[in-house]
Design a protein around this motif. Structure first.
Motif, PDB file in Angstrom:
ATOM      1  N   GLY A   1      30.003  40.442  44.285  1.00  0.00           N
ATOM      2  CA  GLY A   1      29.240  39.832  45.365  1.00  0.00           C
ATOM      3  C   GLY A   1      29.933  38.693  46.061  1.00  0.00           C
ATOM      4  N   ALA A   2      31.011  38.203  45.477  1.00  0.00           N
ATOM      5  CA  ALA A   2      31.733  37.055  46.054  1.00  0.00           C
ATOM      6  C   ALA A   2      32.639  37.507  47.202  1.00  0.00           C
ATOM      7  N   ILE A   3      33.305  36.520  47.795  1.00  0.00           N
ATOM      8  CA  ILE A   3      34.271  36.765  48.869  1.00  0.00           C
ATOM      9  C   ILE A   3      35.647  36.303  48.386  1.00  0.00           C
ATOM     10  N   VAL A   4      36.655  37.112  48.637  1.00  0.00           N
ATOM     11  CA  VAL A   4      38.018  36.778  48.244  1.00  0.00           C
ATOM     12  C   VAL A   4      38.921  36.854  49.469  1.00  0.00           C
ATOM     13  N   GLN A   5      39.788  35.872  49.604  1.00  0.00           N
ATOM     14  CA  GLN A   5      40.785  35.875  50.677  1.00  0.00           C
ATOM     15  C   GLN A   5      42.176  35.925  50.066  1.00  0.00           C
TER      16      GLN A   5
ATOM     17  N   GLY B   1      34.380  47.391  57.907  1.00  0.00           N
ATOM     18  CA  GLY B   1      33.388  47.369  56.842  1.00  0.00           C
ATOM     19  C   GLY B   1      33.411  46.047  56.093  1.00  0.00           C
ATOM     20  N   ARG B   2      33.534  46.096  54.783  1.00  0.00           N
ATOM     21  CA  ARG B   2      33.539  44.874  53.969  1.00  0.00           C
ATOM     22  C   ARG B   2      34.876  44.152  54.027  1.00  0.00           C
ATOM     23  N   PHE B   3      35.899  44.837  54.533  1.00  0.00           N
ATOM     24  CA  PHE B   3      37.235  44.239  54.574  1.00  0.00           C
ATOM     25  C   PHE B   3      37.590  43.799  55.995  1.00  0.00           C
ATOM     26  N   SER B   4      38.214  42.643  56.084  1.00  0.00           N
ATOM     27  CA  SER B   4      38.704  42.138  57.364  1.00  0.00           C
ATOM     28  C   SER B   4      40.133  41.667  57.171  1.00  0.00           C
ATOM     29  N   SER B   5      40.911  41.721  58.239  1.00  0.00           N
ATOM     30  CA  SER B   5      42.276  41.207  58.163  1.00  0.00           C
ATOM     31  C   SER B   5      42.551  40.356  59.380  1.00  0.00           C
TER      32      SER B   5
ATOM     33  N   LEU C   1      40.486  39.694  53.850  1.00  0.00           N
ATOM     34  CA  LEU C   1      39.239  39.139  53.357  1.00  0.00           C
ATOM     35  C   LEU C   1      38.396  40.276  52.779  1.00  0.00           C
ATOM     36  N   LEU C   2      38.037  40.138  51.531  1.00  0.00           N
ATOM     37  CA  LEU C   2      37.201  41.128  50.863  1.00  0.00           C
ATOM     38  C   LEU C   2      35.828  40.507  50.656  1.00  0.00           C
ATOM     39  N   GLN C   3      34.813  41.087  51.258  1.00  0.00           N
ATOM     40  CA  GLN C   3      33.471  40.539  51.157  1.00  0.00           C
ATOM     41  C   GLN C   3      32.599  41.419  50.266  1.00  0.00           C
ATOM     42  N   GLU C   4      31.532  40.808  49.773  1.00  0.00           N
ATOM     43  CA  GLU C   4      30.572  41.533  48.927  1.00  0.00           C
ATOM     44  C   GLU C   4      31.306  42.343  47.859  1.00  0.00           C
ATOM     45  N   LEU C   5      32.131  41.628  47.106  1.00  0.00           N
ATOM     46  CA  LEU C   5      32.992  42.280  46.123  1.00  0.00           C
ATOM     47  C   LEU C   5      32.231  43.221  45.202  1.00  0.00           C
ATOM     48  N   GLN C   6      32.851  44.361  44.935  1.00  0.00           N
ATOM     49  CA  GLN C   6      32.301  45.324  43.996  1.00  0.00           C
ATOM     50  C   GLN C   6      33.328  45.575  42.905  1.00  0.00           C
ATOM     51  N   MET C   7      32.861  46.067  41.764  1.00  0.00           N
ATOM     52  CA  MET C   7      33.764  46.312  40.644  1.00  0.00           C
ATOM     53  C   MET C   7      34.902  47.241  41.054  1.00  0.00           C
ATOM     54  N   LYS C   8      34.616  48.199  41.929  1.00  0.00           N
ATOM     55  CA  LYS C   8      35.638  49.149  42.338  1.00  0.00           C
ATOM     56  C   LYS C   8      36.734  48.520  43.189  1.00  0.00           C
ATOM     57  N   ASP C   9      36.527  47.264  43.612  1.00  0.00           N
ATOM     58  CA  ASP C   9      37.557  46.569  44.394  1.00  0.00           C
ATOM     59  C   ASP C   9      38.649  45.989  43.504  1.00  0.00           C
TER      60      ASP C   9
ATOM     61  N   ALA D   1      54.820  41.492  46.897  1.00  0.00           N
ATOM     62  CA  ALA D   1      54.790  41.916  45.481  1.00  0.00           C
ATOM     63  C   ALA D   1      53.393  42.311  45.026  1.00  0.00           C
ATOM     64  N   GLY D   2      52.392  42.031  45.846  1.00  0.00           N
ATOM     65  CA  GLY D   2      51.040  42.456  45.509  1.00  0.00           C
ATOM     66  C   GLY D   2      50.211  41.364  44.860  1.00  0.00           C
ATOM     67  N   THR D   3      48.913  41.412  45.115  1.00  0.00           N
ATOM     68  CA  THR D   3      47.941  40.500  44.510  1.00  0.00           C
ATOM     69  C   THR D   3      46.969  41.321  43.682  1.00  0.00           C
ATOM     70  N   GLN D   4      46.900  41.018  42.405  1.00  0.00           N
ATOM     71  CA  GLN D   4      45.963  41.712  41.524  1.00  0.00           C
ATOM     72  C   GLN D   4      44.600  41.041  41.662  1.00  0.00           C
ATOM     73  N   VAL D   5      43.614  41.776  42.131  1.00  0.00           N
ATOM     74  CA  VAL D   5      42.253  41.249  42.243  1.00  0.00           C
ATOM     75  C   VAL D   5      41.447  41.780  41.070  1.00  0.00           C
ATOM     76  N   VAL D   6      40.864  40.851  40.322  1.00  0.00           N
ATOM     77  CA  VAL D   6      40.041  41.201  39.175  1.00  0.00           C
ATOM     78  C   VAL D   6      38.605  40.795  39.498  1.00  0.00           C
ATOM     79  N   VAL D   7      37.721  41.773  39.505  1.00  0.00           N
ATOM     80  CA  VAL D   7      36.312  41.509  39.789  1.00  0.00           C
ATOM     81  C   VAL D   7      35.540  41.558  38.474  1.00  0.00           C
ATOM     82  N   THR D   8      34.809  40.487  38.185  1.00  0.00           N
ATOM     83  CA  THR D   8      34.046  40.411  36.941  1.00  0.00           C
ATOM     84  C   THR D   8      32.549  40.514  37.233  1.00  0.00           C
ATOM     85  N   PRO D   9      31.790  40.982  36.256  1.00  0.00           N
ATOM     86  CA  PRO D   9      30.336  41.135  36.476  1.00  0.00           C
ATOM     87  C   PRO D   9      29.641  39.789  36.677  1.00  0.00           C
TER      88      PRO D   9
END
Lengths: 111, 115
Positions: A15-19, A58-62, A74-82, A103-111
């Motif tokens: 449910g959070a927002i990540v940039q 959609g939920r993603f913006s750049s 920008l990833l909004q309304e984060l879901q576990m599948k993100d 090199a990539g950013t690992q996004v970890v979404v927690t419950p």
């Protein structure tokens, strides 16, 4: 030297927002793209900015600022599948498809 | 499913072996790419083909030899590899090299381990 810089890891709750920021220093610039890659999967295209400003899908913006050599995803309304790795990529030329990737950013979404 | 397939998905080979990676795209694209992906490192562009003609060889060692027999198929022939060549090898395609072709379609990759 030529490089793209992005954070290595970001953790956030559902449910959070990540940039995810991406700064670049390349020999040429013809657009900034973003890709998502799940573990064991293929990178898949998310978004592209050729001009300054915000692109929403959609939920993603750049966003892109060419004067600052900077963009973000920008990833909004984060879901576990993100939970995945996110790569920024700069196209460096206009004659053939030369892309330089971060090199990539690992996004970890927690419950 | 991105329309780009790669085989095999996993490969373990000794340093003296010869093997080939195969990529096939079902999208009608004219440009194909080989990338190397190592852990925590950016994707490294290895080879680029346009309509079966090699456009770029990005200073790749000669133990990697690409082949593009037609616009749908791309091979990477491997021989006398080193342990540091262990990585995920990704194939990608795009419509062409026009600036509107900013999206690359990636295959799932071949996980290569050199022993």
């Amino acid at each position: 030297g030529q490089s793209l810089e992005q954070p290595s890891e970001v953790t956030a709750v559902e449910g959070a927002i990540v940039q995810i920021n991406c700064t670049y220093q390349t020999s040429g610039f013809y657009g900034l793209s973003w890709y998502q890659q799940h573990d064991g999967g293929a990178p898949t295209f998310l978004s592209y900015n050729g001009l300054d400003g915000l692109e929403e899908t959609g939920r993603f913006s750049s966003f892109l600022s060419r004067s600052d050599s900077y963009g973000y995803l920008l990833l909004q309304e984060l879901q576990m599948k993100d939970s995945a790795s996110y790569f920024c990529a700069v196209r460096e030329d206009d004659s053939w498809g030369k892309f330089q990737f971060g090199a990539g950013t690992q996004v970890v979404v927690t419950p | 499913e991105t329309g780009v397939t790669q085989t095999p998905r996993h490969l373990v080979m000794g340093m003296t072996n010869k093997k080939s990676l195969k990529c096939e795209q079902h999208l009608g694209h004219n440009a194909m790419y080989w990338y190397k992906q190592s852990a925590k490192k950016p994707l490294e562009l290895m080879f680029v083909y346009s309509l079966e003609e090699r456009v770029e060889n990005n200073s790749v060692p000669s133990r990697f030899s690409p082949e593009c027999p037609n616009s749908s198929h791309l091979f990477l022939h491997l021989h006398t590899l080193q342990p540091e060549d262990s990585a995920l090898y990704l194939c990608a395609s795009s419509q062409d090299f026009g600036l509107a072709s900013y999206e690359q379609y990636f295959g799932p990759g071949t996980r290569l381990t050199v022993t």
